[in-house]
Scaffold this motif. Structure first.
Motif, PDB file in Angstrom:
ATOM      1  N   GLN A 369       0.835  -1.201   0.000  1.00  0.00           N
ATOM      2  CA  GLN A 369       0.000   0.000   0.000  1.00  0.00           C
ATOM      3  C   GLN A 369       0.873   1.256   0.000  1.00  0.00           C
ATOM      4  O   GLN A 369       0.571   2.236  -0.693  1.00  0.00           O
ATOM      5  CB  GLN A 369      -0.916  -0.003   1.220  1.00  0.00           C
ATOM      6  CG  GLN A 369      -1.998  -1.081   1.172  1.00  0.00           C
ATOM      7  CD  GLN A 369      -2.818  -1.143   2.455  1.00  0.00           C
ATOM      8  OE1 GLN A 369      -2.552  -0.418   3.417  1.00  0.00           O
ATOM      9  NE2 GLN A 369      -3.793  -2.026   2.483  1.00  0.00           N
ATOM     10  N   LEU A 370       1.959   1.214   0.759  1.00  0.00           N
ATOM     11  CA  LEU A 370       2.878   2.356   0.799  1.00  0.00           C
ATOM     12  C   LEU A 370       3.516   2.587  -0.565  1.00  0.00           C
ATOM     13  O   LEU A 370       3.598   3.727  -1.039  1.00  0.00           O
ATOM     14  CB  LEU A 370       3.956   2.107   1.851  1.00  0.00           C
ATOM     15  CG  LEU A 370       5.059   3.165   1.955  1.00  0.00           C
ATOM     16  CD1 LEU A 370       4.480   4.522   2.328  1.00  0.00           C
ATOM     17  CD2 LEU A 370       6.118   2.742   2.952  1.00  0.00           C
ATOM     18  N   ALA A 371       3.974   1.511  -1.196  1.00  0.00           N
ATOM     19  CA  ALA A 371       4.593   1.633  -2.520  1.00  0.00           C
ATOM     20  C   ALA A 371       3.600   2.201  -3.533  1.00  0.00           C
ATOM     21  O   ALA A 371       3.970   3.028  -4.376  1.00  0.00           O
ATOM     22  CB  ALA A 371       5.105   0.267  -2.979  1.00  0.00           C
ATOM     23  N   ASP A 372       2.340   1.782  -3.441  1.00  0.00           N
ATOM     24  CA  ASP A 372       1.310   2.293  -4.353  1.00  0.00           C
ATOM     25  C   ASP A 372       1.084   3.786  -4.137  1.00  0.00           C
ATOM     26  O   ASP A 372       0.974   4.556  -5.101  1.00  0.00           O
ATOM     27  CB  ASP A 372       0.000   1.530  -4.150  1.00  0.00           C
ATOM     28  CG  ASP A 372       0.083   0.083  -4.628  1.00  0.00           C
ATOM     29  OD1 ASP A 372       1.006  -0.240  -5.403  1.00  0.00           O
ATOM     30  OD2 ASP A 372      -0.769  -0.731  -4.207  1.00  0.00           O
ATOM     31  N   LEU A 373       1.011   4.192  -2.869  1.00  0.00           N
ATOM     32  CA  LEU A 373       0.806   5.615  -2.568  1.00  0.00           C
ATOM     33  C   LEU A 373       1.981   6.454  -3.059  1.00  0.00           C
ATOM     34  O   LEU A 373       1.791   7.538  -3.630  1.00  0.00           O
ATOM     35  CB  LEU A 373       0.633   5.807  -1.060  1.00  0.00           C
ATOM     36  CG  LEU A 373      -0.710   5.389  -0.459  1.00  0.00           C
ATOM     37  CD1 LEU A 373      -0.621   5.386   1.066  1.00  0.00           C
ATOM     38  CD2 LEU A 373      -1.820   6.320  -0.924  1.00  0.00           C
ATOM     39  N   GLN A 374       3.187   5.958  -2.874  1.00  0.00           N
ATOM     40  CA  GLN A 374       4.374   6.693  -3.316  1.00  0.00           C
ATOM     41  C   GLN A 374       4.395   6.826  -4.828  1.00  0.00           C
ATOM     42  O   GLN A 374       4.766   7.881  -5.367  1.00  0.00           O
ATOM     43  CB  GLN A 374       5.630   5.987  -2.806  1.00  0.00           C
ATOM     44  CG  GLN A 374       5.811   6.092  -1.306  1.00  0.00           C
ATOM     45  CD  GLN A 374       6.931   5.214  -0.780  1.00  0.00           C
ATOM     46  OE1 GLN A 374       7.245   4.172  -1.366  1.00  0.00           O
ATOM     47  NE2 GLN A 374       7.536   5.613   0.322  1.00  0.00           N
ATOM     48  N   GLN A 375       3.990   5.774  -5.527  1.00  0.00           N
ATOM     49  CA  GLN A 375       3.959   5.824  -6.983  1.00  0.00           C
ATOM     50  C   GLN A 375       2.869   6.774  -7.480  1.00  0.00           C
ATOM     51  O   GLN A 375       3.067   7.518  -8.444  1.00  0.00           O
ATOM     52  CB  GLN A 375       3.730   4.418  -7.549  1.00  0.00           C
ATOM     53  CG  GLN A 375       3.866   4.319  -9.060  1.00  0.00           C
ATOM     54  CD  GLN A 375       5.239   4.746  -9.548  1.00  0.00           C
ATOM     55  OE1 GLN A 375       6.252   4.441  -8.924  1.00  0.00           O
ATOM     56  NE2 GLN A 375       5.284   5.453 -10.665  1.00  0.00           N
ATOM     57  N   GLU A 376       1.727   6.748  -6.792  1.00  0.00           N
ATOM     58  CA  GLU A 376       0.633   7.646  -7.171  1.00  0.00           C
ATOM     59  C   GLU A 376       1.050   9.109  -6.979  1.00  0.00           C
ATOM     60  O   GLU A 376       0.768   9.963  -7.826  1.00  0.00           O
ATOM     61  CB  GLU A 376      -0.605   7.337  -6.322  1.00  0.00           C
ATOM     62  CG  GLU A 376      -1.280   6.022  -6.681  1.00  0.00           C
ATOM     63  CD  GLU A 376      -2.333   5.634  -5.660  1.00  0.00           C
ATOM     64  OE1 GLU A 376      -2.585   6.433  -4.726  1.00  0.00           O
ATOM     65  OE2 GLU A 376      -2.885   4.527  -5.768  1.00  0.00           O
ATOM     66  N   LYS A 377       1.718   9.390  -5.864  1.00  0.00           N
ATOM     67  CA  LYS A 377       2.152  10.770  -5.626  1.00  0.00           C
ATOM     68  C   LYS A 377       3.185  11.189  -6.673  1.00  0.00           C
ATOM     69  O   LYS A 377       3.153  12.322  -7.176  1.00  0.00           O
ATOM     70  CB  LYS A 377       2.733  10.919  -4.223  1.00  0.00           C
ATOM     71  CG  LYS A 377       2.990  12.399  -3.911  1.00  0.00           C
ATOM     72  CD  LYS A 377       4.003  12.640  -2.832  1.00  0.00           C
ATOM     73  CE  LYS A 377       4.356  14.133  -2.799  1.00  0.00           C
ATOM     74  NZ  LYS A 377       5.442  14.456  -1.873  1.00  0.00           N
ATOM     75  N   LYS A 378       4.097  10.290  -6.983  1.00  0.00           N
ATOM     76  CA  LYS A 378       5.121  10.600  -7.984  1.00  0.00           C
ATOM     77  C   LYS A 378       4.486  10.961  -9.323  1.00  0.00           C
ATOM     78  O   LYS A 378       4.890  11.939  -9.976  1.00  0.00           O
ATOM     79  CB  LYS A 378       6.046   9.398  -8.147  1.00  0.00           C
ATOM     80  CG  LYS A 378       7.191   9.614  -9.121  1.00  0.00           C
ATOM     81  CD  LYS A 378       8.077   8.378  -9.190  1.00  0.00           C
ATOM     82  CE  LYS A 378       9.210   8.571 -10.190  1.00  0.00           C
ATOM     83  NZ  LYS A 378      10.073   7.354 -10.264  1.00  0.00           N
TER      84      LYS A 378
END
Length: 395
Positions: A369-378
């Protein structure tokens, strides 16, 4: 193409660089003025687990304040140059002048900090690093260019991106809490302080048998007979990974792997050499055989492999005492077998392993979930900070 109503600015137009504090080891004290270093910047946030304090008479106006951006400008590692943190509160301290910079935005500091997190910023940082010295100076920093929207749009973009930052921070806290809960659970379960229920709902009883690991470990001795017989793996502190992913392809091209250890599914391996006396044991979760260097012993157990992986993690500080060597410690499989532990019976091993495996799955889910959020923000930063996607300004 600059969006309508935006300008192209240099950082010198929106803030100023402040001089950090330099000091010598003789100035370091147990409780004094806080000096912020690269170790105080973790995941774009301030961390205070590795602080240095100095005893110096310094001017008050140089201290950090809310809205300042702490920036790593010099480091032995190129990948650390440009990492930054937002000063979220008054801090009675200074940036470490030899390695850290401090940028003070004129206005909208939240937005300026997002610029420091953007791909454009890191691209410009890499272009300005010296050939032999990993550093950027204030002149480089002042000349970095960015598309820059009007203030109302800056405020709206910063507010949108901060929503992702809050979600990322919340998830990071959940991961940290789950990790700490698992450590506490391991401390209780793997020492026998907490006993689980068996299949009949009764608490496990009886003392654990203290025996050498040789009673439980089974060495696997098959070796490869042809080049690239199976995929080659490396056992790291982050798990078993393909060697081609762990190293640059140029470093492993054409390397002879005939005679490497074969590692079947559900077997355990570890790097038998360590620089710090700590050894990491990994369970091979693939559904087909792999290869691993002869520096990595391969074995299974007569019990529950997942239990033994957890046991080794809990007592990882023990293994250094059984290794040999000075600059590099070596823990052979025979030495490992000679170590004694208290071991429960198979049913209790299975219950402990199942509970800890479920805890691992919860952490893995949060990490995804963290990796997904970081990718979405990027992805969002790519379009918002360049004006490719415009925001609606209230009023």
């Amino acid at each position: 193409m600059v969006p309508n109503g935006w300008d192209v600015i240099k950082l010198r137009d929106v803030g100023k660089c402040l001089t950090g504090l330099t000091y010598s080891p003789k100035n370091v004290v147990d409780n004094g003025l806080l000096v912020l270093r690269s170790s105080n910047v973790q995941d774009s946030k301030l961390a205070f687990e590795d602080n240095v304090y100095v005893d110096l008479d310094v001017p008050k106006e140089g201290r950090t304040k809310y809205g300042d951006i702490l920036l790593c400008v010099r480091n032995g590692s190129r990948r650390l140059i440009g990492k930054s943190a937002f000063i979220t509160q008054e801090a009675e301290g200074y940036a470490h002048g030899a390695f850290m910079g401090l940028f003070r935005p004129i206005d909208t500091p939240d937005y300026t900090f997002q610029l420091f997190q953007s791909e454009s910023f890191f691209k410009q940082v890499n272009q300005n690093l010296g050939a032999t010295i990993n550093s950027i100076n204030s002149g480089n920093l002042y000349d970095f260019k960015f598309p820059y929207p009007p203030i109302q749009e800056r405020e709206k973009i910063a507010k949108i991106l901060s929503t992702w930052d809050e979600a990322i921070s919340t998830t990071e806290h959940l991961i940290d809490n789950s990790t700490q809960q698992k450590k506490a659970l391991m401390q209780q379960l793997l020492t026998g302080k907490k006993r689980l229920l068996d299949d009949e709902g009764k608490r496990f009883e009886g003392k654990w048998e203290e025996v050498k690991l040789s009673k439980w470990l089974i060495e696997y001795k098959e070796k490869s007979t042809t080049q690239d017989q199976y995929d080659v793996y490396t056992s790291s502190r982050n798990g078993l990974v393909l060697q081609s992913d762990y190293f640059a392809n140029s470093r492993i091209a054409g390397r002879d792997n005939i005679g490497f250890h074969v590692i079947p599914p559900n077997h355990i391996t570890y790097r038998s050499r360590s620089d710090d006396g700590f050894f990491t044991f990994n369970l091979f979760s693939s559904d087909k055989n792999g290869l691993i260097s002869n520096y990595y012993p391969v074995f299974s157990t007569k019990g529950i492999n997942e239990f033994f992986i957890a046991l080794f993690e809990q007592y990882r500080a023990v293994f250094g005492r059984y290794s040999v060597g000075t600059s590099q410690k070596v823990l052979s499989l025979n030495a490992l077998k000679d170590i004694s532990f208290k071991i429960p019976n198979l049913p209790e091993q299975q219950k402990i392993a199942t509970l800890l495996t479920n805890a691992d799955k919860e952490i893995e889910l949060l990490e995804q979930q963290l990796a997904d959020l970081q990718q979405e923000k990027k992805a969002l930063m790519q379009v918002l900070l360049t004006g490719k996607k415009r925001v609606v300004v209230d009023g």
